[in-house]
Structures are given as C-alpha cells and as structure tokens.
Scaffold this motif. Structure first.
Motif, PDB file in Angstrom:
ATOM      1  N   ARG A   1       1.619  -4.837  -6.622  1.00  0.00           N
ATOM      2  CA  ARG A   1       2.158  -4.907  -5.261  1.00  0.00           C
ATOM      3  C   ARG A   1       1.719  -3.711  -4.427  1.00  0.00           C
ATOM      4  O   ARG A   1       1.341  -3.856  -3.266  1.00  0.00           O
ATOM      5  CB  ARG A   1       3.681  -4.949  -5.311  1.00  0.00           C
ATOM      6  CG  ARG A   1       4.207  -6.250  -5.837  1.00  0.00           C
ATOM      7  CD  ARG A   1       5.699  -6.231  -5.965  1.00  0.00           C
ATOM      8  NE  ARG A   1       6.165  -7.488  -6.514  1.00  0.00           N
ATOM      9  CZ  ARG A   1       7.339  -7.655  -7.037  1.00  0.00           C
ATOM     10  NH1 ARG A   1       8.200  -6.655  -7.087  1.00  0.00           N
ATOM     11  NH2 ARG A   1       7.697  -8.832  -7.524  1.00  0.00           N
ATOM     12  N   LYS A   2       1.764  -2.537  -5.022  1.00  0.00           N
ATOM     13  CA  LYS A   2       1.367  -1.324  -4.309  1.00  0.00           C
ATOM     14  C   LYS A   2      -0.102  -1.398  -3.898  1.00  0.00           C
ATOM     15  O   LYS A   2      -0.461  -1.066  -2.764  1.00  0.00           O
ATOM     16  CB  LYS A   2       1.601  -0.103  -5.202  1.00  0.00           C
ATOM     17  CG  LYS A   2       1.302   1.207  -4.538  1.00  0.00           C
ATOM     18  CD  LYS A   2       1.611   2.367  -5.469  1.00  0.00           C
ATOM     19  CE  LYS A   2       1.217   3.685  -4.849  1.00  0.00           C
ATOM     20  NZ  LYS A   2       1.398   4.801  -5.763  1.00  0.00           N
TER      21      LYS A   2
ATOM     22  N   ASP B   1       5.423 -10.238  -1.567  1.00  0.00           N
ATOM     23  CA  ASP B   1       5.308  -9.396  -2.759  1.00  0.00           C
ATOM     24  C   ASP B   1       5.367 -10.228  -4.036  1.00  0.00           C
ATOM     25  O   ASP B   1       4.617  -9.999  -4.977  1.00  0.00           O
ATOM     26  CB  ASP B   1       6.423  -8.347  -2.801  1.00  0.00           C
ATOM     27  CG  ASP B   1       6.101  -7.111  -1.988  1.00  0.00           C
ATOM     28  OD1 ASP B   1       4.933  -6.963  -1.572  1.00  0.00           O
ATOM     29  OD2 ASP B   1       7.019  -6.300  -1.779  1.00  0.00           O
ATOM     30  N   ARG B   2       6.302 -11.184  -4.080  1.00  0.00           N
ATOM     31  CA  ARG B   2       6.432 -12.013  -5.284  1.00  0.00           C
ATOM     32  C   ARG B   2       5.197 -12.872  -5.520  1.00  0.00           C
ATOM     33  O   ARG B   2       4.891 -13.224  -6.645  1.00  0.00           O
ATOM     34  CB  ARG B   2       7.675 -12.909  -5.179  1.00  0.00           C
ATOM     35  CG  ARG B   2       8.961 -12.163  -5.463  1.00  0.00           C
ATOM     36  CD  ARG B   2      10.113 -13.108  -5.648  1.00  0.00           C
ATOM     37  NE  ARG B   2      10.343 -13.989  -4.523  1.00  0.00           N
ATOM     38  CZ  ARG B   2      11.124 -13.710  -3.482  1.00  0.00           C
ATOM     39  NH1 ARG B   2      11.749 -12.564  -3.422  1.00  0.00           N
ATOM     40  NH2 ARG B   2      11.293 -14.585  -2.514  1.00  0.00           N
TER      41      ARG B   2
ATOM     42  N   GLU C   1       9.333  -9.638   0.998  1.00  0.00           N
ATOM     43  CA  GLU C   1       9.701  -9.850  -0.407  1.00  0.00           C
ATOM     44  C   GLU C   1       8.982 -11.071  -0.979  1.00  0.00           C
ATOM     45  O   GLU C   1       8.483 -11.037  -2.100  1.00  0.00           O
ATOM     46  CB  GLU C   1      11.219 -10.021  -0.553  1.00  0.00           C
ATOM     47  CG  GLU C   1      12.003  -8.753  -0.381  1.00  0.00           C
ATOM     48  CD  GLU C   1      11.696  -7.709  -1.435  1.00  0.00           C
ATOM     49  OE1 GLU C   1      11.558  -8.060  -2.622  1.00  0.00           O
ATOM     50  OE2 GLU C   1      11.583  -6.531  -1.065  1.00  0.00           O
TER      51      GLU C   1
ATOM     52  N   ARG D   1      -1.897  -4.127  -3.378  1.00  0.00           N
ATOM     53  CA  ARG D   1      -2.053  -5.130  -2.314  1.00  0.00           C
ATOM     54  C   ARG D   1      -1.592  -4.584  -0.976  1.00  0.00           C
ATOM     55  O   ARG D   1      -2.219  -4.837   0.054  1.00  0.00           O
ATOM     56  CB  ARG D   1      -1.287  -6.401  -2.662  1.00  0.00           C
ATOM     57  CG  ARG D   1      -2.039  -7.188  -3.710  1.00  0.00           C
ATOM     58  CD  ARG D   1      -1.779  -8.624  -3.724  1.00  0.00           C
ATOM     59  NE  ARG D   1      -1.517  -9.227  -2.443  1.00  0.00           N
ATOM     60  CZ  ARG D   1      -1.337 -10.504  -2.290  1.00  0.00           C
ATOM     61  NH1 ARG D   1      -1.385 -11.301  -3.320  1.00  0.00           N
ATOM     62  NH2 ARG D   1      -1.093 -11.012  -1.111  1.00  0.00           N
ATOM     63  N   ARG D   2      -0.485  -3.850  -0.968  1.00  0.00           N
ATOM     64  CA  ARG D   2      -0.014  -3.262   0.286  1.00  0.00           C
ATOM     65  C   ARG D   2      -1.008  -2.246   0.811  1.00  0.00           C
ATOM     66  O   ARG D   2      -1.283  -2.187   2.010  1.00  0.00           O
ATOM     67  CB  ARG D   2       1.343  -2.598   0.090  1.00  0.00           C
ATOM     68  CG  ARG D   2       2.465  -3.581  -0.009  1.00  0.00           C
ATOM     69  CD  ARG D   2       3.777  -2.869  -0.095  1.00  0.00           C
ATOM     70  NE  ARG D   2       4.837  -3.803  -0.388  1.00  0.00           N
ATOM     71  CZ  ARG D   2       6.020  -3.448  -0.804  1.00  0.00           C
ATOM     72  NH1 ARG D   2       6.307  -2.167  -0.985  1.00  0.00           N
ATOM     73  NH2 ARG D   2       6.933  -4.346  -1.052  1.00  0.00           N
TER      74      ARG D   2
ATOM     75  N   ALA E   1       2.274 -11.907  -5.132  1.00  0.00           N
ATOM     76  CA  ALA E   1       1.167 -10.975  -5.340  1.00  0.00           C
ATOM     77  C   ALA E   1       0.718 -10.870  -6.788  1.00  0.00           C
ATOM     78  O   ALA E   1       0.181  -9.861  -7.193  1.00  0.00           O
ATOM     79  CB  ALA E   1       1.557  -9.588  -4.811  1.00  0.00           C
TER      80      ALA E   1
END
Length: 185
Positions: free
Chosen positions: A84-85, A12-13, A9, A87-88, A15
């Motif tokens: 986020r998607k 993600d933040r 989390e 970056r993942r 990102a």
C-alpha cells in the motif's frame, strides 16, 4: 468515516499487486529483513534463532503447523502495508489518482453563465500533486469536507477548466450530495 476516506480504504484494499512469499525460505528471508535479525524473528515466532536460520538456509523445508501458521500471519501482517505504501508513493510521485463519482457539482461562475449545481457522473484522472495532497490530508486527520475540497479543486483545474484551456472565470467548485465516489491509484 466520510465518503473520501472510505474510498481511499477501498482503493488500499484493492492494492494487492504482488503476493507475499509462499515458500518457508522466502517468508523467513522477508521476516529477517523486516525484523533485522534471526534472533528478533525467533522471538516474534516463539522458536529458537537456530530454527530460524535452518529455515532461512533451507535445511528445514517445513515448520510445525502452528509455527507455519504464525509465520504466514506475521508475513501477511507486514507485507500488505508495504504494498500500500509503495502504491501511494507511486500515485503521489508519478501516477496520480483517478476519481470516479456521481455527485452534485456547484460552482461560482461569471455573470451571464449558469452556475446552477447539477448531478454529474465524472471519471477524472488527477495529477500526482492532488494524490499527494489527499494522502497528506488523510494522514493529518483532515475532515471529509477538506478532502472533498482537494478533489473539487482538482476537478476544477482538470475537468472544468481543462488545464487552463477553458472556463477561466470559474472561481470555485463544490462537490455536494455524493451518490458514490471511488478512487483508483
């Protein structure tokens, strides 16, 4: 939430790699791509489709303050999940994931070697397949212990065995007593 999920989390933040569009025309263009039509955007914002098309063309440079706030909120709500998607996907495809932790590591080793667990502060870059496994586990509701196992397996391969160059008799690595754990991708 466990330590691993909290770390994901936080990553993600962090990102925020690219800001969302700032101009009214750019924001409306983004929303039209997201919703598929000016009519759908108009319905979401509570304005007419003609107004949305005027914003898109640049015929209207400014929206009423209440509508401008709605547009801004709607763009932000849909922008960050895309970042986020991406970056993942990048981490799982080519970038990998960096794990920084201070925890007690224990392992099973051959007779004659020390297998006493001890605290270590490690920063290890794990290959993309570990990032993919970690994200998949999180998305399927895996426990924190299962996600620790994925990271421990990566540490075993990359750090302890140095990709197959040493400690080949090492069979199992465990992460216990985590002081902190941070992820970056």
């Amino acid at each position: 939430m466990g330590e691993i999920e909290d770390a994901i989390e936080r990553a993600d933040r962090e990102a925020f790699t690219k800001d969302p569009p700032k101009t009214l025309k750019g924001q409306i263009g983004f929303l039209i791509k997201q919703f598929g039509s000016a009519k759908a955007v108009a319905h979401e914002l509570g304005v007419t489709a003609d107004s949305v098309n005027r914003y898109r063309r640049g015929a209207r440079k400014h929206a009423r303050p209440d509508i401008a706030a709605k547009i801004d909120d709607t763009v932000k709500a849909r922008w960050q999940p895309l970042v986020r998607k991406r970056r993942r996907q990048q981490a799982a495809a080519s970038g990998g994931i960096t794990v920084e932790t201070r925890a007690r590591f224990g392992y099973t080793a051959p007779v004659g070697t020390t297998d006493d667990g001890r605290f270590r502060r490690l920063t290890v870059h794990l290959p993309p397949q570990y990032a993919q496994r970690l994200f998949d586990a999180r998305d399927t509701g895996a426990s924190d212990q299962q996600m620790r196992g994925i990271i421990a397996e990566g540490f075993k391969e990359i750090y302890f065995q140095d990709g197959g160059g040493r400690a080949m008799g090492l069979s199992d690595v465990e992460i216990n007593d985590i002081d902190y754990l941070d992820l970056d991708y």
